[in-house]
Write a protein that holds these residues in place. Structure first.
Motif, PDB file in Angstrom:
ATOM      1  N   CYS A   1       0.845  -1.200   0.000  1.00  0.00           N
ATOM      2  CA  CYS A   1       0.000   0.000   0.000  1.00  0.00           C
ATOM      3  C   CYS A   1       0.877   1.245   0.000  1.00  0.00           C
ATOM      4  CB  CYS A   1      -0.936  -0.001   1.202  1.00  0.00           C
ATOM      5  SG  CYS A   1      -1.892   1.511   1.335  1.00  0.00           S
TER       6      CYS A   1
ATOM      7  N   CYS B   1       0.217   3.130  -7.708  1.00  0.00           N
ATOM      8  CA  CYS B   1       0.218   1.981  -6.804  1.00  0.00           C
ATOM      9  C   CYS B   1      -0.182   0.738  -7.592  1.00  0.00           C
ATOM     10  CB  CYS B   1      -0.753   2.216  -5.657  1.00  0.00           C
ATOM     11  SG  CYS B   1      -1.017   0.741  -4.661  1.00  0.00           S
TER      12      CYS B   1
ATOM     13  N   CYS C   1      -6.893  -3.687  -4.729  1.00  0.00           N
ATOM     14  CA  CYS C   1      -7.472  -2.639  -3.875  1.00  0.00           C
ATOM     15  C   CYS C   1      -8.568  -1.870  -4.616  1.00  0.00           C
ATOM     16  CB  CYS C   1      -6.363  -1.684  -3.420  1.00  0.00           C
ATOM     17  SG  CYS C   1      -6.940  -0.427  -2.281  1.00  0.00           S
TER      18      CYS C   1
ATOM     19  N   CYS D   1      -7.397   7.712  -3.158  1.00  0.00           N
ATOM     20  CA  CYS D   1      -7.490   6.538  -4.032  1.00  0.00           C
ATOM     21  C   CYS D   1      -8.947   6.265  -4.393  1.00  0.00           C
ATOM     22  CB  CYS D   1      -6.859   5.324  -3.361  1.00  0.00           C
ATOM     23  SG  CYS D   1      -5.093   5.541  -3.081  1.00  0.00           S
TER      24      CYS D   1
HETATM   25  S1  SF4 Z   1      -4.692   1.962  -4.134  1.00  0.00           S
HETATM   26 FE1  SF4 Z   1      -4.322   3.421  -2.476  1.00  0.00          FE
HETATM   27  S2  SF4 Z   1      -5.248   2.538  -0.657  1.00  0.00           S
HETATM   28 FE2  SF4 Z   1      -5.108   0.905  -2.182  1.00  0.00          FE
HETATM   29  S3  SF4 Z   1      -3.200  -0.137  -1.703  1.00  0.00           S
HETATM   30 FE3  SF4 Z   1      -2.723   1.417  -3.266  1.00  0.00          FE
HETATM   31  S4  SF4 Z   1      -2.133   3.268  -2.098  1.00  0.00           S
HETATM   32 FE4  SF4 Z   1      -3.119   1.851  -0.658  1.00  0.00          FE
END
Ligand code: SF4
Lengths: 366, 76
Positions: A314, A329, A336, A353
């Motif tokens: 994360c 990410c 996610c 996010c």
């Molecule tokens: S999308 Fe955002 S909340 Fe989800 S794992 Fe990646 S950084 Fe974390």
């Protein structure tokens, strides 16, 4: 109150975007909207698509649920497992993953966890359940903290002995200072949170221009408010005149809300606090003063909390500091998603996010 | 979570006020805004009135937007 027609709004927006493009003059600039409500408003109005390519809007650490560390959630989860405890919380907290569980999971397994809209409802639940310990999860910035403080004052006056607060309140200006001190966010200007400012007023942000020479504007939430605020920042940048301006004067008086600040400081005092992904920031949180410590859950209800584990992969911390976009990410939109969040930034509707997931069809995907 | 909505104070008894928000009435606390009066427009957050909406400033902002809107017109 008078309003504007859609056509008028469009033309005013047109004026701002043209002027913004002229002022930017091709230079690459990064402006940070600190507040999660702004992040959502910017998406809804499609502001990114209106701005020239070279102006980037990055989200900051302004979603209270997102910056609440795992340790706090683990503590709330541990409390929820006690049979004599009722947890009262804002709805956004429910799905936030802790180290190994979430309040939503505990609730499904029978824990007494109730969603409230206000601290006053938590008080009411305490009054109606004298045999239970009612814990209110007090999360939020300067806008929300006085409402929790008011509930404590009311509980004190009503001589309630079963109402407790688990405070994770955070303060915005120290977080901005921490970002600027770290220096890696490379922000050319700040859009400051309008509703936090409605409470604290202008003075707490003065250091931005005085010490860091960085442009800043307190911004409203309507599309034209946001465009005008970007325009104001661009003027400051162009003419090298960093200062603090207030675009949201209809809600933010210079001195904020003194009554709310008084209630706040009667009950709470500043303390160092841990922000998810950022770490400890000096004097950026609030703890209950000695006089009201009978209402402090941590001091009155002993609990053993599991060891904190962070979700693997994360990037919330980097997203909250404006270093990465959610789309950077690897888990974003894959492992996610809002219905299965891995980090807190995917949970709250105002999480960066979650906002990118929900509204993220735009230039960056073309 | 920091969402706040505007409403109009219809009635007030001590620290509790009845407020109209988009056609619906609600009870909110005015403990954080003790000087408000019936008829005031306020900003409501988490069950509390947290700030008075300054109508004069609101009109000024609107007037500015309208003025710019005309500039945009001449531009074309
Ligand atoms: S999308 Fe955002 S909340 Fe989800 S794992 Fe990646 S950084 Fe974390």
């Amino acid at each position: 109150m008078q309003t504007m027609t859609n056509e008028e709004v469009k033309r005013a927006a047109d004026f701002f975007t043209k002027e913004i493009a002229k002022l930017a003059d091709g230079k690459s600039l990064r402006l940070m909207e600190v507040c999660g409500t702004h992040t959502v408003a910017i998406f809804k109005a499609g502001i990114r698509q209106l701005l020239p390519e070279n102006i980037e809007l990055v989200s900051g650490p302004g979603c209270p649920v997102c910056v609440t560390p795992n340790e706090y959630l683990d503590t709330a989860i541990a409390y929820s497992r006690k049979s004599d405890v009722i947890i009262t919380t804002f709805g956004d907290m429910l799905k936030v993953p802790g180290s190994s569980s979430s309040l939503a999971i505990e609730k499904a397994q029978g824990a007494d966890i109730r969603i409230v809209y206000s601290s006053l409802e938590a008080l009411e639940i305490a009054e109606n359940h004298p045999d239970k310990k009612v814990i209110f999860l007090a999360v939020g910035f300067e806008t929300t903290a006085p409402t929790a403080a008011a509930a404590i004052l009311m509980a004190d006056e009503a001589k309630l002995t079963n109402f407790y607060v688990l405070s994770a309140h955070k303060l915005v200006p120290p977080a901005l200072r921490a970002l600027l001190t770290a220096g890696d966010s490379h922000v050319d200007g700040f859009l400051l949170p309008g509703h936090v400012s409605a409470i604290i007023g202008l003075e707490p942000y003065e250091f931005l221009s005085k010490e860091y020479n960085i442009p800043a504007v307190i911004a409203g939430f309507e599309p034209l408010d946001i465009l005008q605020s970007v325009y104001i920042l661009l003027q400051q940048i162009r003419y090298k005149a960093a200062k603090l301006e207030n675009q949201y004067s209809r809600i933010v008086p210079e001195r904020g809300n003194l009554a709310a600040c008084n209630v706040l400081s009667q009950v709470y005092q500043e303390a160092d606090a841990v922000w998810r992904g950022i770490g400890e920031i000096p004097k950026s949180g609030l703890v209950i003063r000695k006089k009201y410590q009978a209402f402090d859950a941590r001091l009155n209800i002993p609990i053993v909390v599991e060891e904190t584990k962070e979700a693997k992969g994360c990037q919330c911390g980097n997203v909250l500091r404006g270093l990465l976009l959610p789309t950077d990410c690897l888990l974003f939109g894959k492992a996610c998603r809002p219905e299965h969040p891995i980090g807190s930034c995917m949970v709250s509707v105002e999480g960066t996010c979650a906002a990118w997931y929900k509204y993220g069809a735009g230039r960056w995907q073309v | 979570m920091c969402l706040a909505v505007p409403g109009k104070i219809l009635d007030r008894q001590d620290m509790l006020a009845t407020i109209e928000v988009g056609g619906v009435t609600r009870k909110v606390s005015v403990m954080l805004l003790p000087e408000v009066q019936v008829g005031d427009f306020v900003l409501i957050h988490a069950g509390f009135a947290v700030q008075v909406i300054d109508e004069e400033e609101a009109e000024k902002t609107l007037a500015l937007f309208k003025e710019l809107e005309q500039y945009a017109d001449h531009d074309k």
